[in-house]
Each structure stands twice: as structure tokens, then as C-alpha cells.
Design a protein around this motif. Structure first.
Motif, short mmCIF file in Angstrom:
data_model
loop_
_atom_site.label_atom_id
_atom_site.label_comp_id
_atom_site.label_asym_id
_atom_site.label_seq_id
_atom_site.Cartn_x
_atom_site.Cartn_y
_atom_site.Cartn_z
N TYR A 1 21.34 51.03 7.65
CA TYR A 1 21.01 51.78 6.44
C TYR A 1 20.33 53.10 6.79
O TYR A 1 20.57 54.12 6.15
CB TYR A 1 20.10 50.95 5.53
CG TYR A 1 20.74 49.65 5.09
CD1 TYR A 1 21.59 49.61 3.99
CD2 TYR A 1 20.53 48.49 5.80
CE1 TYR A 1 22.19 48.42 3.60
CE2 TYR A 1 21.13 47.29 5.43
CZ TYR A 1 21.96 47.27 4.32
OH TYR A 1 22.57 46.09 3.97
N ARG B 1 31.13 57.48 1.04
CA ARG B 1 29.78 57.61 1.57
C ARG B 1 29.22 56.23 1.89
O ARG B 1 29.71 55.21 1.40
CB ARG B 1 28.89 58.34 0.56
CG ARG B 1 29.28 59.81 0.37
CD ARG B 1 28.29 60.52 -0.56
NE ARG B 1 28.56 61.96 -0.60
CZ ARG B 1 29.42 62.55 -1.41
NH1 ARG B 1 30.14 61.79 -2.26
NH2 ARG B 1 29.61 63.85 -1.39
N PRO B 2 28.16 56.17 2.72
CA PRO B 2 27.63 54.89 3.17
C PRO B 2 27.29 53.91 2.05
O PRO B 2 27.43 52.69 2.22
CB PRO B 2 26.38 55.28 3.97
CG PRO B 2 26.71 56.63 4.50
CD PRO B 2 27.50 57.30 3.41
N ARG B 3 26.83 54.41 0.89
CA ARG B 3 26.44 53.49 -0.17
C ARG B 3 27.61 52.66 -0.70
O ARG B 3 27.39 51.64 -1.36
CB ARG B 3 25.81 54.27 -1.33
CG ARG B 3 26.74 55.25 -2.04
CD ARG B 3 26.08 55.86 -3.27
NE ARG B 3 26.93 56.83 -3.93
CZ ARG B 3 26.93 58.13 -3.67
NH1 ARG B 3 26.08 58.61 -2.76
NH2 ARG B 3 27.72 58.97 -4.31
N ASP C 1 23.52 59.13 7.38
CA ASP C 1 23.09 60.06 6.33
C ASP C 1 23.77 59.65 5.02
O ASP C 1 25.01 59.67 4.93
CB ASP C 1 23.48 61.48 6.70
CG ASP C 1 22.93 62.52 5.73
OD1 ASP C 1 22.67 62.18 4.56
OD2 ASP C 1 22.78 63.69 6.15
N PRO C 2 23.00 59.25 4.00
CA PRO C 2 23.63 58.76 2.76
C PRO C 2 24.43 59.82 2.03
O PRO C 2 25.29 59.50 1.20
CB PRO C 2 22.42 58.30 1.92
CG PRO C 2 21.26 59.07 2.45
CD PRO C 2 21.53 59.23 3.92
N ARG C 3 24.20 61.11 2.33
CA ARG C 3 24.91 62.19 1.64
C ARG C 3 26.23 62.54 2.32
O ARG C 3 27.04 63.27 1.74
CB ARG C 3 24.02 63.44 1.61
CG ARG C 3 22.68 63.24 0.91
CD ARG C 3 21.73 64.36 1.27
NE ARG C 3 21.45 64.37 2.70
CZ ARG C 3 20.66 65.26 3.31
NH1 ARG C 3 20.10 66.22 2.59
NH2 ARG C 3 20.46 65.21 4.60
N ARG D 1 28.53 49.15 7.24
CA ARG D 1 27.77 50.32 7.71
C ARG D 1 27.51 50.24 9.22
O ARG D 1 27.56 51.26 9.91
CB ARG D 1 26.44 50.42 6.96
CG ARG D 1 26.60 50.75 5.49
CD ARG D 1 25.26 50.94 4.83
NE ARG D 1 25.37 50.80 3.38
CZ ARG D 1 24.41 51.11 2.52
NH1 ARG D 1 23.27 51.57 2.96
NH2 ARG D 1 24.60 50.96 1.23
#
Length: 254
Positions: free
Chosen positions: A91, A138-140, A95-97, A147
Motif C-alpha cells: 500500500y 491506479r493502485p486503489r 504512488d496512489p496517484r 498491489r
């Protein structure tokens, strides 16, 4: 061939806080090495030295047959292609963005790697068992296990000879751990793994060689099976009786 050779390394965060004491070990190509110990034993610090994130205060560290000089930009550029990390928290390591495609493209560009970038991204996604359309997300949008697969794919983009993994499954649920361990086992047919863990079963499943650390010192080293079957040092005996085991794998050790 020896990939890493550590000779009498010592390291401290300051003069009063010594973390590693006179560490000597080697990593041979094709021989995964497990580094086992309790929290605070110096496992992660040792991995930081092998990654070139810090330099030992004493001793010598050879990577790919040459001293690792972290002051040399060219030497560290080569080292990033030679050895890549896998961190504990999938997590926090992404980078979540950033879309997955960009996350995988960045190290390819930064390390000036050969080959078509998009083809290399497709290659590593296939290696870790993720669909090609992952590049647009994206990662989310992914589970914890997915992930971690992305993080592993990012490490593989450099075609490293060594993966340095710091507790790579401890943040995952049990069933996901087993699948990531299976993936690491498959990958270790092509790349050598150095695995830091406090979990006996994971080390037994992946690493034929083992080093046991206690308070920054190597207290036992050798073939994993021998150490697990007949530990010689009192600390190793205590450690093996108290540390957690992954149930799905631990039964294979009996």
C-alpha cells in the motif's frame, strides 16, 4: 558465482547505537538466502546496506564482484540494475496517484534500460500474472496481493539478478501470502532472492540457505534444512520454537 559478499561489516546509526556487528555472509547465484531474526535483530538494516541505501562503518561489501561505492552515481546506477527491492507494504510502496503503466515505465527510463518500454511492461505484467489492461488503472483498483504483484513487476523491469525482499508477505492475508510465495518461488528460477523474514515457514519454502541474526550478529548460518532440523545455537533453538509459521506451508516442514 557469488552475487554478494559481505566481509566483517559493522554499522551504526550513530556512535552509541551499533546495529550490525562483524557480519560476514555470501549470496551465490541460484541459492536463495533467508535472513531470519526477531524484530530489532538488524535484518532490515542489513538489507539497506545491500541495497546501497547506507554504507557500512567497517568491513567490505562486494556486489557483482566489485566494491559497492554509494558515492559513485555510475556505480549505483549499475547496482540498481543488478539488485532490486521488494518492500513489506504494497500500500505504501506505490504512488496512489500514478497509473500502473507509468509506475512501471519510470524505473525503465530512470535506469536507461534497453528494449522497448511497452514490451518490457507487458513482459513483467505477464511474469507476475496480471492482465495487460492493468496499465490503465491506479493502485486503489487492486487488492493487496495484486498491489504486491505490481511492486514485484516494478522490481523485475530492470531484469535484476537479485531481488532483496523485506518481509514481502507480512502485510497480506493468509491465502494471498501463499499465492505471493508461489510467485516468488517461480521467479527464483530466474533471479536469486534474498529474503528477510521472521516467519520460519516462508524461509523454508523459498530459501535453501539461512542466516540467523541476534542483536546484529550472525549466530548461525548454513543450509536451511540442517538448521531447522538441528539448530545448534540456543538463540536459534528459542527462535524456532517461538516464531510464527504459515500453516499452509508449515505442514510441509514436518
Amino acid at each position: 558465482m557469488t552475487l554478494f559478499s559481505l566481509e566483517n561489516l559493522s554499522y551504526g546509526y550513530d556512535r552509541e547505537t551499533r546495529v550490525l556487528h562483524d557480519i560476514s555472509l555470501s549470496v551465490a547465484a541460484g541459492q536463495n538466502l533467508g535472513i531470519l531474526g526477531e524484530s530489532g535483530s538488524g535484518k532490515s538494516t542489513l538489507l539497506r546496506l545491500m541495497l546501497g541505501l547506507a554504507a557500512p562503518d567497517q568491513g567490505r561489501l562486494l556486489a557483482d564482484g566489485a566494491p559497492l561505492d554509494i558515492r559513485s552515481r555510475a556505480r549505483m546506477q549499475a547496482h540498481r540494475r543488478f539488485a532490486q527491492p521488494i518492500f513489506q507494504d504494497p500500500y505504501g510502496s506505490l504512488d496512489p496517484r500514478m497509473r500502473v503503466g507509468r509506475a512501471l515505465a519510470e524505473p525503465h527510463a530512470a535506469l536507461d534500460l534497453p528494449g522497448d518500454r511497452q514490451a518490457e511492461i507487458a513482459r513483467v505484467l505477464a511474469q507476475v500474472g496480471l492482465p495487460q489492461d492493468s496499465v490503465q488503472r491506479r493502485p486503489r483498483a487492486f487488492s493487496g496481493g495484486q498491489r504486491q504483484r505490481i511492486a514485484i513487476a516494478r522490481a523485475l523491469i530492470a531484469r535484476p539478478r537479485v531481488l532483496l525482499a523485506d518481509e514481502p508477505v507480512s502485510a497480506l492475508d493468509l491465502s494471498t501470502r501463499v499465492r505471493i510465495i508461489d510467485l516468488l518461488a517461480d521467479l527464483s528460477q530466474e533471479v536469486t532472492l534474498v529474503l528477510v523474514s521472521h516467519d520460519i515457514a516462508i524461509v523454508a519454502a523459498l530459501c535453501p540457505q539461512l542466516v540467523v541474526l541476534q542483536q546484529g550478529r550472525v549466530v548461525e548460518a548454513g543450509p536451511t534444512r540442517r538448521i531447522l532440523d538441528a539448530p545448534e545455537h540456543p538463540y536459534t533453538q528459542m527462535l524456532l520454537s517461538s516464531l510464527p509459521r504459515l500453516p499452509a506451508i508449515a505442514k510441509d516442514m514436518t
